[in-house]
Design a protein around this motif. Structure first.
Motif, PDB file in Angstrom:
ATOM      1  N   GLN A  12       0.844  -1.158  -0.054  1.00 58.83           N
ATOM      2  CA  GLN A  12       0.171   0.054  -0.018  1.00 58.83           C
ATOM      3  C   GLN A  12       0.827   1.213   0.082  1.00 58.83           C
ATOM      4  O   GLN A  12       2.012   1.173   0.472  1.00 58.83           O
ATOM      5  N   ASP A  13       0.394   2.240  -0.597  1.00 62.11           N
ATOM      6  CA  ASP A  13       1.106   3.571  -0.647  1.00 62.11           C
ATOM      7  C   ASP A  13       2.106   3.811  -1.917  1.00 62.11           C
ATOM      8  O   ASP A  13       2.875   4.784  -1.769  1.00 62.11           O
ATOM      9  N   TRP A  14       2.514   2.644  -2.315  1.00 62.10           N
ATOM     10  CA  TRP A  14       3.377   2.734  -3.499  1.00 62.10           C
ATOM     11  C   TRP A  14       2.606   2.918  -4.658  1.00 62.10           C
ATOM     12  O   TRP A  14       1.690   2.260  -4.916  1.00 62.10           O
ATOM     13  N   THR A  15       3.228   3.548  -5.692  1.00 59.81           N
ATOM     14  CA  THR A  15       2.800   3.611  -6.982  1.00 59.81           C
ATOM     15  C   THR A  15       3.519   2.334  -7.933  1.00 59.81           C
ATOM     16  O   THR A  15       4.546   1.831  -7.342  1.00 59.81           O
ATOM     17  N   ASP A  18       6.593   3.250  -8.731  1.00 61.95           N
ATOM     18  CA  ASP A  18       7.741   3.113  -7.684  1.00 61.95           C
ATOM     19  C   ASP A  18       8.410   1.713  -7.589  1.00 61.95           C
ATOM     20  O   ASP A  18       9.296   1.546  -7.273  1.00 61.95           O
ATOM     21  N   ASP A  39      -3.497   1.546  -8.182  1.00 59.34           N
ATOM     22  CA  ASP A  39      -3.633   2.484  -7.421  1.00 59.34           C
ATOM     23  C   ASP A  39      -2.849   2.541  -6.167  1.00 59.34           C
ATOM     24  O   ASP A  39      -2.615   1.565  -5.574  1.00 59.34           O
ATOM     25  N   PRO A  40      -2.213   3.917  -5.512  1.00 55.05           N
ATOM     26  CA  PRO A  40      -1.399   3.550  -4.459  1.00 55.05           C
ATOM     27  C   PRO A  40      -1.943   2.841  -3.227  1.00 55.05           C
ATOM     28  O   PRO A  40      -1.550   2.014  -2.646  1.00 55.05           O
ATOM     29  N   MET A  41      -3.377   3.083  -3.159  1.00 58.54           N
ATOM     30  CA  MET A  41      -4.036   2.404  -2.039  1.00 58.54           C
ATOM     31  C   MET A  41      -4.163   0.960  -2.001  1.00 58.54           C
ATOM     32  O   MET A  41      -4.421   0.322  -1.135  1.00 58.54           O
ATOM     33  N   THR A  43      -3.185  -3.182  -2.984  1.00 59.69           N
ATOM     34  CA  THR A  43      -2.252  -3.887  -2.883  1.00 59.69           C
ATOM     35  C   THR A  43      -2.318  -5.002  -3.893  1.00 59.69           C
ATOM     36  O   THR A  43      -3.608  -5.331  -4.403  1.00 59.69           O
ATOM     37  N   THR A  83      -9.738   7.523   0.220  1.00 56.12           N
ATOM     38  CA  THR A  83      -8.766   8.290   0.310  1.00 56.12           C
ATOM     39  C   THR A  83      -8.998   9.909   0.018  1.00 56.12           C
ATOM     40  O   THR A  83      -8.436  10.993   0.003  1.00 56.12           O
TER      41      THR A  83
END
Length: 294
Positions: A12-15, A18, A39-41, A43, A83
């Motif tokens: 989570q929170d990674w693009t 990234d 999406d970043p949110m 997994t 988010t």
């Protein structure tokens, strides 16, 4: 030279980009691409193609995908997920029967209006750039296919158990926005809805049980050993093995004779190496995309 597919369990929170940047650093390989943005949110399964295998990215992004999604009813946001900024909250009086009834119209071929917070371009600008500037533009509906949509009996492992939240298993085509699906289901129920958690369980033919975390990848004494063969993306097609003469022609980019029925084939050399994806017509095989090192 590394060549293959890493099935990453994206944190989570990674693009997605990234993750690709991290893998470029680990393998010291410029040719790295992913098989479908998360999406970043979100997994879950992110196939990352390394080396010559990047030639399969265009096929991977076309395939079916499967997700587990948390649908939070009663909340409407500007991003269609939790988010974003809450625009409205509404009371919820929805039981499983009502939810199941609403889901019926979302199975099969449907149309979605892409969210403003998306990377789709309009006049050279990404929609999310316009949205952040406070602008909203008309978006034409896009056809997508929902192959399966079911309600799960309980929250899957790792998902938050929240009030007015239902957990859905979705199998869908390329281009489907799961947060838009949640938003639209909420609208159909009259109470609104948002995506509150998302986990992809399958993409490009690869499933979560084969995925590794970035921590596992970094800790591995031999990261290349975690690469899956690229032909795993094409398991839906039959395989054929060719001899030395045909292989020489194939490697020169020429059509070659092949004892195979008409259709698309995975083509292997006599040494077992995956050479190409080809199309056979009347006993002649032409290359759709080659995967051998030049």
């Amino acid at each position: 030279m590394p060549n293959g597919v890493l099935i990453i369990d994206k944190p989570q929170d990674w693009t997605s980009m990234d993750v690709c940047a991290k893998i470029r650093g680990i393998f010291h390989e410029r040719r790295v691409g992913h098989g479908g943005t998360l999406d970043p949110m979100a997994t879950g399964v992110l196939p990352v193609f390394v080396g010559r295998a990047t030639r399969a990215v265009e096929f991977a992004t076309e395939g079916k995908k499967e997700y587990i999604a948390a649908l939070k009813l009663g909340v409407i946001t500007n991003t269609q997920d939790t988010t974003g900024q809450v625009l409205e909250t509404r009371p919820v009086q929805v039981d499983r029967t009502a939810l199941e009834g609403a889901l019926a119209s979302f199975r099969g071929d449907i149309s979605q209006i892409p969210p403003m917070y998306s990377a789709i371009k309009r006049d050279g600008k990404k929609l999310y750039e316009l949205a952040r500037a406070g602008k909203e533009v008309e978006r034409p509906p896009r056809p997508v296919t929902i192959y399966a949509l079911e309600v799960l009996d309980q929250a899957p492992a790792g998902f938050p158990q929240e009030e007015n939240t239902w957990y859905l298993k979705v199998r869908c085509s390329k281009g489907t926005y799961i947060r838009t699906l949640c938003h639209d289901i909420g609208q159909a129920l009259g109470c609104g809805g948002s995506l509150s958690a998302l986990r992809r369980t399958e993409a490009a033919g690869f499933t979560l049980d084969r995925a590794v975390s970035l921590e596992e990848l970094q800790a591995s004494p031999d990261p290349a050993a975690l690469l899956a063969p690229v032909d795993g993306c094409f398991g839906e097609y039959p395989a054929v093995t060719i001899g030395a003469g045909a292989m020489k022609k194939a490697k020169n980019g020429s059509p070659f004779s092949c004892k195979a029925m008409d259709g698309i084939w995975r083509v292997y050399g006599s040494d077992g190496d995956f050479l190409l994806l080809g199309r056979c017509t009347g006993g002649r095989m032409t290359t759709i995309k080659s995967f051998f090192e030049v």
